[in-house]
Structures are given as structure tokens and as C-alpha cells.
Design a protein around this motif. Structure first.
Motif, mmCIF file in Angstrom:
data_model
loop_
_atom_site.group_PDB
_atom_site.id
_atom_site.type_symbol
_atom_site.label_atom_id
_atom_site.label_comp_id
_atom_site.label_asym_id
_atom_site.label_seq_id
_atom_site.Cartn_x
_atom_site.Cartn_y
_atom_site.Cartn_z
ATOM 1 N N LYS A 149 1.728 38.533 73.614
ATOM 2 C CA LYS A 149 0.914 39.061 72.511
ATOM 3 C C LYS A 149 1.596 40.259 71.855
ATOM 4 O O LYS A 149 1.632 40.363 70.627
ATOM 5 C CB LYS A 149 -0.470 39.472 73.022
ATOM 6 C CG LYS A 149 -1.350 38.304 73.389
ATOM 7 C CD LYS A 149 -2.682 38.800 73.923
ATOM 8 C CE LYS A 149 -3.531 37.650 74.402
ATOM 9 N NZ LYS A 149 -4.782 38.107 75.022
ATOM 10 N N LEU A 150 2.134 41.158 72.670
ATOM 11 C CA LEU A 150 2.837 42.325 72.137
ATOM 12 C C LEU A 150 3.997 41.895 71.248
ATOM 13 O O LEU A 150 4.189 42.438 70.157
ATOM 14 C CB LEU A 150 3.352 43.202 73.284
ATOM 15 C CG LEU A 150 4.203 44.394 72.881
ATOM 16 C CD1 LEU A 150 3.389 45.393 72.072
ATOM 17 C CD2 LEU A 150 4.807 45.048 74.109
ATOM 18 N N VAL A 162 4.602 40.780 63.483
ATOM 19 C CA VAL A 162 3.707 40.827 62.330
ATOM 20 C C VAL A 162 3.848 42.160 61.610
ATOM 21 O O VAL A 162 3.901 42.232 60.392
ATOM 22 C CB VAL A 162 2.238 40.581 62.747
ATOM 23 C CG1 VAL A 162 1.292 40.848 61.589
ATOM 24 C CG2 VAL A 162 2.074 39.164 63.270
ATOM 25 N N VAL A 163 3.904 43.220 62.404
ATOM 26 C CA VAL A 163 4.002 44.551 61.835
ATOM 27 C C VAL A 163 5.350 44.722 61.197
ATOM 28 O O VAL A 163 5.558 45.160 60.133
ATOM 29 C CB VAL A 163 3.786 45.639 62.906
ATOM 30 C CG1 VAL A 163 4.052 47.029 62.371
ATOM 31 C CG2 VAL A 163 2.390 45.543 63.465
#
Length: 80
Positions: free
Chosen positions: A72-73, A79-80
Motif C-alpha cells: 500500500k505504501l 500516486v503522490v
């Protein structure tokens, strides 16, 4: 998929120099696994990749425990 070498017999190898740096060893497994999320049969792809990877590199229990969170990280950081 990024950084994977696959021959006609579906033998697979990882080739990755994208982030050559000190990091948690488990991230070498997590980064390619994160690429399978959202693919058709993603759980099968993750399973087979992890089996092949861990047949050569033995992971510590603490590393295995954190794989889902680290995937997930990795996805969030892209995305960021």
C-alpha cells in the motif's frame, strides 16, 4: 511488467536498478508485487512471484508480516 525478465518457459528473473540505495530488504519484493495489484488474476501472480522470489531469498517473519502495508505504501507513494 517492469523489471521482470520472462522466457518462453515462464522462468522469471528480476532486474532492477531504479532505486539503488539503502532500503529495507523486503522492498525488493514489495515493489514488483505492487505492480500486480489490479491485474487480472493478481492474487495468482503475487503468489507465484513470491514463491519464486522466496525460493532464493528467505524473508524474516517481520518482513513477511509487513508486506501488505508496504505494498500500500508503494502504491500511495507512486500516486503522490
Amino acid at each position: 511488467y517492469d523489471n521482470l525478465l520472462i522466457d518462453d518457459s515462464l522462468n522469471m528473473a528480476v532486474l532492477d536498478f531504479e532505486f539503488v540505495a539503502k532500503d529495507w530488504r523486503v522492498m525488493d519484493l514489495v515493489i514488483p508485487l505492487s505492480k500486480f495489484i489490479g491485474c487480472e488474476n493478481s492474487l495468482d501472480l503475487i503468489k507465484y512471484f513470491a514463491i519464486g522470489y522466496t525460493s532464493k531469498i528467505k524473508m524474516e517473519d517481520i518482513e513477511i508480516k509487513h508486506i501488505p502495508k508496504l505494498i500500500k505504501l508503494r502504491i500511495y507513494s507512486n500516486v503522490v
